[in-house]
Structures are given as C-alpha cells and as structure tokens.
Design a protein around this motif. Structure first.
Motif, PDB file in Angstrom:
ATOM      1  N   TYR A 163      12.868   5.404   8.056  1.00 61.34           N
ATOM      2  CA  TYR A 163      14.306   5.211   8.242  1.00 61.34           C
ATOM      3  C   TYR A 163      14.694   3.752   8.028  1.00 61.34           C
ATOM      4  O   TYR A 163      15.655   3.443   7.314  1.00 61.34           O
ATOM      5  N   GLY A 164      13.922   2.843   8.615  1.00 60.13           N
ATOM      6  CA  GLY A 164      14.239   1.427   8.479  1.00 60.13           C
ATOM      7  C   GLY A 164      14.138   0.935   7.048  1.00 60.13           C
ATOM      8  O   GLY A 164      15.043   0.247   6.546  1.00 60.13           O
ATOM      9  N   PHE A 165      13.061   1.295   6.376  1.00 60.03           N
ATOM     10  CA  PHE A 165      12.875   0.832   5.003  1.00 60.03           C
ATOM     11  C   PHE A 165      13.889   1.466   4.048  1.00 60.03           C
ATOM     12  O   PHE A 165      14.260   0.859   3.037  1.00 60.03           O
ATOM     13  N   ALA A 166      14.346   2.665   4.348  1.00 58.90           N
ATOM     14  CA  ALA A 166      15.251   3.381   3.453  1.00 58.90           C
ATOM     15  C   ALA A 166      16.678   2.867   3.506  1.00 58.90           C
ATOM     16  O   ALA A 166      17.414   2.967   2.519  1.00 58.90           O
ATOM     17  N   HIS A 167      17.101   2.306   4.641  1.00 54.09           N
ATOM     18  CA  HIS A 167      18.522   2.033   4.826  1.00 54.09           C
ATOM     19  C   HIS A 167      18.883   0.586   5.116  1.00 54.09           C
ATOM     20  O   HIS A 167      20.065   0.273   5.252  1.00 54.09           O
ATOM     21  N   PHE A 168      17.895  -0.318   5.230  1.00 54.25           N
ATOM     22  CA  PHE A 168      18.206  -1.689   5.609  1.00 54.25           C
ATOM     23  C   PHE A 168      17.541  -2.690   4.671  1.00 54.25           C
ATOM     24  O   PHE A 168      16.566  -2.379   3.992  1.00 54.25           O
ATOM     25  N   THR A 169      18.076  -3.898   4.690  1.00 54.06           N
ATOM     26  CA  THR A 169      17.539  -5.001   3.892  1.00 54.06           C
ATOM     27  C   THR A 169      17.508  -6.262   4.746  1.00 54.06           C
ATOM     28  O   THR A 169      18.438  -6.515   5.524  1.00 54.06           O
ATOM     29  N   SER A 170      16.460  -7.056   4.602  1.00 58.98           N
ATOM     30  CA  SER A 170      16.385  -8.367   5.245  1.00 58.98           C
ATOM     31  C   SER A 170      16.779  -9.431   4.237  1.00 58.98           C
ATOM     32  O   SER A 170      16.252  -9.464   3.121  1.00 58.98           O
ATOM     33  N   SER A 171      17.713 -10.289   4.613  1.00 53.18           N
ATOM     34  CA  SER A 171      18.166 -11.360   3.729  1.00 53.18           C
ATOM     35  C   SER A 171      17.919 -12.710   4.393  1.00 53.18           C
ATOM     36  O   SER A 171      18.263 -12.903   5.565  1.00 53.18           O
ATOM     37  N   THR A 199      19.670  -9.017   9.034  1.00 52.13           N
ATOM     38  CA  THR A 199      19.385  -7.631   8.668  1.00 52.13           C
ATOM     39  C   THR A 199      20.699  -6.894   8.460  1.00 52.13           C
ATOM     40  O   THR A 199      21.570  -6.906   9.336  1.00 52.13           O
ATOM     41  N   ILE A 200      20.839  -6.265   7.310  1.00 53.58           N
ATOM     42  CA  ILE A 200      22.081  -5.577   6.986  1.00 53.58           C
ATOM     43  C   ILE A 200      21.787  -4.191   6.415  1.00 53.58           C
ATOM     44  O   ILE A 200      20.703  -3.927   5.909  1.00 53.58           O
ATOM     45  N   LYS A 201      22.770  -3.341   6.539  1.00 53.21           N
ATOM     46  CA  LYS A 201      22.678  -2.041   5.870  1.00 53.21           C
ATOM     47  C   LYS A 201      22.844  -2.277   4.381  1.00 53.21           C
ATOM     48  O   LYS A 201      23.602  -3.152   3.953  1.00 53.21           O
TER      49      LYS A 201
END
Length: 420
Positions: free
Chosen positions: A282-290, A321-323
C-alpha cells in the motif's frame, strides 16, 4: 454628499482587500507531530487482522496507515531492536564479552552460549538480532550494566529520548513480563532511529551467517521471513510469545522510498506476514518521498508567524511524503518548525500536517529546520515587510481622510440648519 459617501465606501473596501488582517478565512495548515486515529483508505481493502499496526515513511516520519497504534501490547523479541542499537552505540563491537551462568541458562530461544565462553560484542549482537538468542541478549546487558535490571533502566532512558512514552522494558530479550510493553507507534519510532545506524542495518538484513561456538557450531538463521519473500526488505525483527502473540517490525526500500511497518499481537505467524506485506504494498503503491532540502542547505522563507523573511539551515535532509501527484506546500515559523500540506487537505479539522487527499495519514512527523539565522536589517525591509508598512501607511491616510470627511459633513449639516 452622496458622491463623497460613495467614495469613502469604495476606499474602505479596497483597503480591506489589501489588509494582512484575517478578513477572509486562511487555508487550514496544521502543525506536525500530533496523532490521529484514522480509518483505512479505500486503496487498502482489508484492515490488518493483527490487533495493532502502523506504517511510516522512514525518512520523513509520516504515518501512512495506523490501527490501534497507541494500544499498549507485549513486544516479545522485537525488544531486541532496542538492545541491539544500544549495544552498537554504547559499546565497542570488538569488546570481549564473558558469558555468565545466568546468560547460559536463559529461557527461550538461544544460540547455546557456554558459561565462561568469550565472544566479541558484535558476534553476540548478530546472534541476538539474526537468530534471536535470548542468552546473547542477557550477556550483552550484563556486560554493559552488570545486570539485566540495570540495563532495562538504560533501555527506558534511551527510548524516552526518542519521544516514546508508552513503552517500558524490564529485560533485554522480550521474555514475558506484565511490565514490559510497547505500542506500534513507539516501535516504529525506535526502528526508524535504529535503521539510521549502518552497522545495525547490515546485521538485521543478514539472512544467515556461520556460527562457531563452544557448544554450538552451526549457522545463524534470520527468523524474519520477509527478507527472503518481499522485494526490497532490509529488516528488522520478528517475535513471539504466548502472551504477546506474533509481532513483527519490518523495513523495506524501493528507489528513494523506505518504509517501516509494525504489526503487534497477530494470531498466526502467516497472518502477521500477510498484514505486513499488505501494508508495505500500500505504501509503495500510493506515496512518494521527496527531498525538499539537503542537509546544511540554506533557504529563505517568509515566516508564518512574523511575516518577515528569514534564512533557515536544514540540520539534516528534509524529506516530505506525499500522495502521488500532489505538490507539497511548505511553510516555516520563526522557530524553524516546518508545516507541510498538499494541494488538498484530507481532514483539516484534525491536528495533523502533510495531509493529502483520501489517505488516512495520522501525521507528518514534525521536521525541525534548525540553526535559524536571525533576520538582518536587509531582510527586515524585504518585500513582505515593505508590503506591511505600505498597508499601514495607507490605513493611516484613510483614517485621516475619513476624519476630515466626517468634519466636512458635520460643518455642512450645521450650516444647513443655520440657514433654514
């Protein structure tokens, strides 16, 4: 008279629009670091079956999912995460440790240390974290503080410094005790800290290693099954006792993103791994670290609370961390606290930051941009300050104009009455 009154009204409206005073409601931006209890998002179809669970971004600390994350539960062998990071930080890996009779006879999982056997500290850390040796945990504790009980005092002091207040330890291994408890939220913070240590990361990601001891010659086998079954898994520790049920702390990385999940009080071994896999997916599919600011990077912000331009220096990499698809908006106050929000707010009535659409974020961990440099005179006459001064002058002129206008109206009315 009517043209004069109309002119006054128009000027008053214009100044209201220009004024920095909160005439119109300001968009809600909540300070970071507060906890929420949220419901699962629609992208996560099934609630984890385990009693408690949490998923965080390891770099920003943002909570991506939480279920009963503040419920106090027994940790079992994930306790050894704390023992391991303390041992690495507060002793020398090459220290020779002599195994006591108490350590030799410890209950539960063992690596079969012999009484009087001497081993380097690093070997015992590996035997504890890879093969979950309770005897190794006791030997480590006794070497550092003399007794398990005194080492437990050190453990509690250590985790308090990390900001965990719902955790208490009485032994270094996780053997059952009603006074030994933690929460998913606290363990996520502890694991986040521990995984910043390169040697700790190396140990907990090791799947197997030869072991040569006086009573046992074999291989240390990592009990964390996710290391061999999940893409990007890099740690950290599992556990089990009858009282605690199945517990699991996991870390995984893909690209620039690293996630940490905690699952407590699972009913079955397979169940906690299923829950953890679902959380990480779930985390890897929907979020990005910038990466918003590099460590030691300087950047000027207009302070939210003073309106002045100030220069800030990031004391460490500042990750957000953002969607996926959401552009973060970052503001900073004069104390260096960062406030993060997306283009839409998930639930602005809740006290949390970095909330993004349709996602059950519990928090974006507060980011402290340290080493705040005070504004110099040039900064204080910045555009922001100039705007404020300009509006103040305009208000003063307007007030004077209104007073003069009122005086003129008053005089004209008196004259009309006199000549009637």
């Amino acid at each position: 008279m009517r043209p004069l009154q109309g002119l006054i009204a128009i000027m008053f409206i214009i100044l209201l629009l220009l004024s920095p005073v909160s005439v119109f409601a300001e968009e809600s931006v909540q300070p970071a670091g507060e906890q929420q209890t949220m419901q699962p998002a629609e992208q996560l179809p099934d609630m984890p079956n385990s009693e408690s669970a949490i998923l965080i971004d390891a770099k920003s600390g943002a909570v991506l999912f939480a279920k009963n994350e503040s419920e106090r539960l027994y940790p079992a062998s994930i306790t050894k995460i704390v023992t391991g990071i303390i041992a690495l930080e507060q002793s020398d890996p090459s220290d020779m440790v002599t195994v006591s009779k108490n350590a030799r006879g410890e209950d539960g999982t063992r690596i079969y240390l012999a009484e009087g056997e001497q081993k380097p500290m690093l070997d015992l850390i590996e035997g504890m974290l890879i093969n979950s040796g309770n005897d190794a945990a006791t030997a480590i504790a006794e070497h550092i503080d003399g007794t398990k009980e005194q080492f437990a005092v050190r453990m509690n002091e250590f985790v308090r410094k990390l900001g965990t207040w719902d955790t208490n330890f009485v032994n270094p291994s996780g053997l059952p005790d009603e006074n030994q408890y933690t929460t998913a939220r606290d363990m996520a913070k502890i694991a986040q800290y521990a995984m910043q240590n390169d040697q700790f990361r190396q140990v907990v990601s090791t799947q197997s290693k030869p072991w040569v001891g006086e009573e046992w010659v074999s291989k240390l086998e990592n009990h964390n099954k996710l290391l061999s079954s999940y893409e990007g898994a890099i740690g950290v520790k599992n556990g089990f006792t009858q009282a605690a049920g199945y517990t699991l702390v996991s870390a995984a990385e893909r690209g620039d993103m690293e996630l940490i999940g905690v699952v407590l009080k699972g009913a079955t071994d397979a169940g906690v791994y299923k829950d953890m896999t679902q959380l990480l997916d779930y985390g890897f599919a929907h979020f990005t670290s910038s990466l918003y600011m590099e460590a030691d990077e300087k950047r000027s912000f207009v302070s939210r609370d003073t309106g002045k331009s100030m220069e800030f220096t990031a004391d460490r990499p500042f990750w957000v961390t953002i969607k996926d698809g959401v552009v973060p908006d970052v503001a900073v106050d004069s104390n260096g606290r960062a406030f993060v929000q997306g283009s839409e707010i998930y639930n602005p009535s809740e006290t949390a930051a970095a909330l993004v659409p349709i996602v059950p974020l519990a928090e974006q961990a507060e980011v402290q941009i340290a080493s705040v440099t005070k504004s110099n005179p040039l900064h204080e006459t910045s555009k922001s300050s100039g705007w404020s001064v300009g509006v103040t002058i305009a208000w003063s002129v307007m007030l004077l104009f209104m007073l003069l206008s009122a005086r003129i109206i008053y005089v004209r009315q008196r004259r009309r009455k006199f000549y009637k």
